[in-house]
Design an enzyme around this catalytic site. Structure first.
Site, short mmCIF file in Angstrom:
data_model
loop_
_atom_site.label_atom_id
_atom_site.label_comp_id
_atom_site.label_asym_id
_atom_site.label_seq_id
_atom_site.Cartn_x
_atom_site.Cartn_y
_atom_site.Cartn_z
N ILE A 7 0.87 -1.18 0.00
CA ILE A 7 0.00 0.00 0.00
C ILE A 7 0.90 1.23 0.00
O ILE A 7 2.08 1.16 0.37
CB ILE A 7 -0.99 0.01 1.19
CG1 ILE A 7 -0.27 -0.12 2.54
CG2 ILE A 7 -2.04 -1.06 1.05
CD1 ILE A 7 -1.21 -0.10 3.75
N ASP A 8 0.37 2.35 -0.45
CA ASP A 8 1.17 3.56 -0.62
C ASP A 8 1.69 4.09 0.72
O ASP A 8 1.10 3.84 1.78
CB ASP A 8 0.35 4.65 -1.30
CG ASP A 8 -0.08 4.27 -2.70
OD1 ASP A 8 0.67 3.52 -3.36
OD2 ASP A 8 -1.16 4.70 -3.13
N LYS A 9 2.76 4.88 0.61
CA LYS A 9 3.42 5.46 1.79
C LYS A 9 2.41 6.14 2.73
O LYS A 9 2.42 5.91 3.94
CB LYS A 9 4.47 6.47 1.33
CG LYS A 9 5.10 7.27 2.45
CD LYS A 9 6.05 8.34 1.90
CE LYS A 9 6.57 9.21 3.03
NZ LYS A 9 7.44 10.30 2.53
#
Length: 349
Positions: free
Chosen positions: A155-157
């Site tokens: 999942i994104d930062k």
């Protein structure tokens, strides 16, 4: 006489001792563009001077041949950047970083990732990542197809929430197959700009790199969509309405990069405070100064895109049991929602 935008040597370079850091294949519709500008659009955190220095030192290749920075990239060109040292992300260092492990057994673990933590090392983020923490916590994690220990998905930062990590080769294979077959359960909650017309719906559209902004992805719906992107399906359902913003639940059928962020923008409902996709601007509401101050305060409370991976379900690779995990909405999103609840109660009535 050779033109100055042509390849600098007739023979392929000896690059056996070099390590590939970046590789891009130019689109079929690529207009002629200087390779330094081409790379500027594609390499995150890169500067023009760094790219030109790499070209001067013979580190930029097109179709396995060294080129100068003014080489014009053409359709189907394979552009690579090679250095004598391996990519920093390959030099993984265990780091004693606190991670929220919600479940662990001999085969896998489920982590509740905090916002701001990068999942795996990459350009500009070589330490402090979830993988650095995982390899400190567990020895001999299996590599996935991209040589990233334990990772089955990411999942994104600035997205928070649940991730499953494989601890054995068998678990990696089994879990990866479930993600590939779309049999996992993944539900996110997102706060988006605008008031959705429907209570629920499905967004479909091939997702690929944005042709002008290479740090974004976009939806392609034309006849070339299959060439330009990968099929993506998101199911959404309204959870709560606040007038100018809406809280939605999104269930992923596929798992493309930035999928929810791209799909919601595509239907005109960009994620709240999603800077990369334009959600850090006021997209709905009034022109009153007080409203602008209110939204700015919401941005301060929630200084990231409003997206949380709340539910994760999969079949356990050894027991065959279906396991479902849920992570409560984190405090920064809750604080922002509370502000919108109060605002809509007092102002929208």
């Amino acid at each position: 006489m050779m033109e100055n935008n042509e390849i600098t040597g007739p023979e392929p370079a000896e690059n056996d001792d070099l390590h590939e850091h970046f590789r891009f294949v130019a689109d079929k519709g690529q207009q002629p563009l200087r390779v330094d500008k081409y790379l500027m659009n594609r390499v995150e955190n890169a500067t023009r001077s760094k790219i030109q220095k790499a070209a001067k030192e013979g580190n930029i290749f097109v179709n396995d041949v060294i080129v100068k920075s003014n080489y014009k990239v053409k359709p189907d060109d394979v552009v690579t950047v090679l250095f004598a040292h391996p990519p920093y992300e390959m030099l993984l260092t265990p780091e004693d970083i606190d991670i929220d492990i919600v479940y662990e057994d001999d085969d896998l673990l489920v982590v509740n990732k905090q916002p701001g933590m990068v999942v795996h090392p990459g350009h500009g983020n070589y330490s402090g990542t979830l993988i650095n923490a995982l390899i400190h916590h567990i020895d001999n994690l299996p590599n996935n197809s991209s040589n990233r220990p334990g990772l089955v998905h990411r999942i994104d930062k600035d997205t928070s929430g649940l991730l499953v990590v494989a601890k054995t080769e068998e678990a990696m294979t089994h879990l990866a197959k479930q993600f590939f077959n779309k049999s996992t359960e993944r539900e996110y909650v997102a706060l988006v700009w605008g008031n959705l017309d429907e209570e629920e719906g499905t967004i479909e559209g091939h997702i690929g790199r944005h042709p002008k902004n290479r740090l974004q992805n976009t939806v392609f719906k034309d006849e070339d969509a299959e060439e330009k992107g990968k099929a993506a399906v998101t199911h959404f359902k309204v959870l709560e309405r606040f007038g100018y913003v809406t809280l939605v639940s999104c269930r992923l059928e596929t798992g493309r990069t930035h999928q929810i962020r791209v799909h919601m923008k595509f239907i005109g409902h960009t994620l709240f405070n999603d800077e990369r996709y334009g959600g850090e601007k006021i997209l709905k509401g009034t022109t009153f100064t007080k409203y602008k101050q209110f939204v700015d305060n919401c941005f301060k409370v929630l200084p990231r895109q409003a997206l949380h991976a709340r539910t994760l379900g999969f079949v356990h690779p050894t027991t065959g049991e279906f396991m479902r995990f849920e992570s409560k909405i984190p405090q920064d999103i809750e604080d922002c929602l509370e502000k919108w609840r109060n605002y809509s109660k007092h102002v929208m009535e």
